[in-house]
Design an enzyme around this catalytic site. Structure first.
Site, PDB file in Angstrom:
ATOM      1  N   GLN A   1      -7.556  -0.306   3.787  1.00 36.91           N
ATOM      2  CA  GLN A   1      -8.403  -0.935   4.810  1.00 36.91           C
ATOM      3  C   GLN A   1      -9.790  -1.294   4.273  1.00 36.91           C
ATOM      4  OE1 GLN A   1      -7.454  -1.889   7.854  1.00 36.91           O
ATOM      5  NE2 GLN A   1      -5.466  -0.875   7.970  1.00 36.91           N
TER       6      GLN A   1
ATOM      7  N   CYS B   1       2.256   0.980  12.284  1.00 39.49           N
ATOM      8  CA  CYS B   1       3.429   1.629  11.702  1.00 39.49           C
ATOM      9  C   CYS B   1       3.986   2.687  12.639  1.00 39.49           C
ATOM     10  CB  CYS B   1       3.080   2.285  10.369  1.00 39.49           C
ATOM     11  SG  CYS B   1       2.003   1.309   9.364  1.00 39.49           S
TER      12      CYS B   1
ATOM     13  N   THR C   1      11.891  -7.056 -10.550  1.00 39.53           N
ATOM     14  CA  THR C   1      11.328  -8.383 -10.809  1.00 39.53           C
ATOM     15  C   THR C   1      10.100  -8.613  -9.933  1.00 39.53           C
ATOM     16  OG1 THR C   1      13.505  -9.177 -11.372  1.00 39.53           O
ATOM     17  CG2 THR C   1      11.867 -10.865 -10.841  1.00 39.53           C
TER      18      THR C   1
ATOM     19  N   GLY D   1       0.809  -1.213   0.000  1.00 38.42           N
ATOM     20  CA  GLY D   1       0.000   0.000   0.000  1.00 38.42           C
ATOM     21  C   GLY D   1       0.844   1.265   0.000  1.00 38.42           C
TER      22      GLY D   1
HETATM   23  N1  PMP Z   1      -2.534   2.810   4.244  1.00 39.86           N
HETATM   24  C1  PMP Z   1      -3.242   2.341   5.281  1.00 39.86           C
HETATM   25  C2  PMP Z   1      -4.584   2.925   5.563  1.00 39.86           C
HETATM   26  C3  PMP Z   1      -2.748   1.306   6.076  1.00 39.86           C
HETATM   27  O1  PMP Z   1      -3.462   0.852   7.105  1.00 39.86           O
HETATM   28  C4  PMP Z   1      -1.475   0.764   5.768  1.00 39.86           C
HETATM   29  C5  PMP Z   1      -0.889  -0.342   6.606  1.00 39.86           C
HETATM   30  N2  PMP Z   1      -0.743   0.023   7.958  1.00 39.86           N
HETATM   31  C6  PMP Z   1      -0.778   1.280   4.658  1.00 39.86           C
HETATM   32  C7  PMP Z   1      -1.331   2.296   3.933  1.00 39.86           C
HETATM   33  C8  PMP Z   1       0.544   0.729   4.258  1.00 39.86           C
HETATM   34  O2  PMP Z   1       0.392  -0.468   3.560  1.00 39.86           O
HETATM   35  P1  PMP Z   1       1.637  -1.481   3.430  1.00 39.86           P
HETATM   36  O3  PMP Z   1       1.864  -2.043   4.787  1.00 39.86           O
HETATM   37  O4  PMP Z   1       1.194  -2.514   2.448  1.00 39.86           O
HETATM   38  O5  PMP Z   1       2.774  -0.688   2.910  1.00 39.86           O
END
Ligand code: PMP
Length: 381
Positions: free
Chosen positions: A179, A330, A237, A71
């Protein structure tokens, strides 16, 4: 020790069939998809099959799906290129977006001196659609970036309405749908959105893979330079096994979506009811305790606990085998409070600990009973 997992908004448990698909590809279909021999062609065909399948779920063409590392990369790709290549000079976003959007916007502001507008939010964190319209009317060359489902408080954006506003005002529209895809059906023909970002590990797929939907003819250019993979939009890749895992996980999510939604919604209701009974002063952040414009997949709880007890709370729950989170996973290594809750809570409520419990079909009522009893013990200590 009993363990319960209430952190599915951070990441989900893989489904056994997904693991099986991934393992099969790793064992047998290990060719480089760019190679022209049979090993390469087999790997390439798996990717193209996955692309078609993903596109079908969202009612778009396969040519509009670009696999990424997840994401974060898909968000970065769309927002960066919109400014660098598509002439965007204003970004309208909100202060409660994921950092994969907010920090990119900050970086673009300092690099290109673009104008950034933050749309007003109500006390629950829902965007003020009239304010969005005024901002759209007052600016030109705009990209709107607003997430579909908020990862901390669960707010659901009226994505169709935002799409219509963007169309009426000639603005591009990007939505972080990390989400929501896999948890809600989405027909992108029905929504005027130019770019969305998706991540497999939020719907029982593997980590390190996701995709960007990029509307045909948008002119978006690459973020990562190198080989010609993903038709030149994303060098590197391809992670074939992960892409196949993503495909399988999305197929399974949509296959059982309606039943899972009812099951998980009932768990959420049960959690709210039992928690209110056990801890009467508990409150729920945003409007996650009602089911209007809020996802069934999570609740964000504000506990009536003295601030000094707050730092130990997650640790105490962890000792009891309960996995939940303070906000976005995160950020959990960060000493700063949640930027989302900062926007919607009073100073007083910000002093109290808030916890996010997020659910999946693997949770049970017994898990909830255990979590509520444990939480009550900790709060009353
Ligand atoms: N956007 C949102 C709303 C998320 O909840 C997250 C994951 N915490 C991300 C982006 C990031 O996605 P990814 O972990 O696949 O990089």
């Amino acid at each position: 020790m009993k363990t319960v997992y209430f952190d599915s908004a951070a990441t989900t448990q893989l489904i056994p069939e997904v693991i099986e698909e991934i393992t099969n590809v790793m064992k047998t279909d290990f060719g480089n998809p760019s190679s022209t021999h049979s090993y390469g062609r087999t790997a390439k065909s798996l990717i193209e099959k996955a692309r078609k399948s993903v596109a079908k779920h969202l009612n778009v063409t396969a040519a509009e799906i670009f696999f990424t590392s997840g994401g974060t990369e898909a968000d970065n790709l769309a927002i960066n290129s919109a400014v660098r290549d598509l002439g965007v000079t204003t970004i309208i976003t909100s202060k409660i977006e994921h950092h994969a959007v907010l920090y990119v916007v900050n970086q673009l502001k300092s690099q290109y001196n673009i104008n950034v507008e933050y749309v007003k939010l109500d006390h629950c964190g829902h965007i003020d659609y009239d304010n969005l319209e005024s901002l759209l009317q007052a600016n030109s060359n705009v990209l709107v970036s607003l997430m579909h489902v908020n990862n901390e408080i669960g707010n659901i954006l009226d994505i169709k309405r935002v799409g219509q506003l963007c169309k009426a005002n000639n603005a591009l529209f990007h939505s972080d749908a990390v989400q929501s895809v896999g948890h809600f059906k989405m027909d992108l023909q029905d929504i005027n959105v130019d770019f969305i970002a998706v991540s497999a590990h939020k719907f029982h797929g593997p980590k390190g893979v996701g995709f960007a939907y990029v509307k045909k003819g948008s002119g978006l250019r690459q973020l990562i330079f190198g080989g010609e993979q993903e038709r030149g939009l994303r060098a590197g890749t391809e992670s074939v096994h992960n892409i196949v895992g993503l495909e399988k996980a999305l197929d399974l999510s949509y296959e059982t979506l309606e039943d899972d939604k009812i099951y998980i919604s009932n768990l959420k209701k049960y959690f709210i009811e039992t928690l209110k009974q056990a801890i009467p002063n508990v409150t729920f952040n945003g409007n996650c305790s009602c089911f209007i414009n809020s996802t069934y997949t999570l609740i964000n709880v504000c506990l009536p606990v003295a601030p000094e007890k707050s730092p130990m709370l997650l640790f105490q729950l962890d000792l009891k085998g309960i996995a939940c989170s303070k906000g976005s996973a995160c950020q959990s290594g960060s000493s700063k409070g949640s930027h989302v809750l900062t926007e919607i809570l009073s100073q007083e409520d910000m002093q109290k600990p808030s916890l996010r419990f997020s659910f999946s079909k693997f949770n049970t009522k017994e898990d909830i009973d255990y979590a509520v009893v444990s939480l009550t013990e900790i709060v009353n200590q």
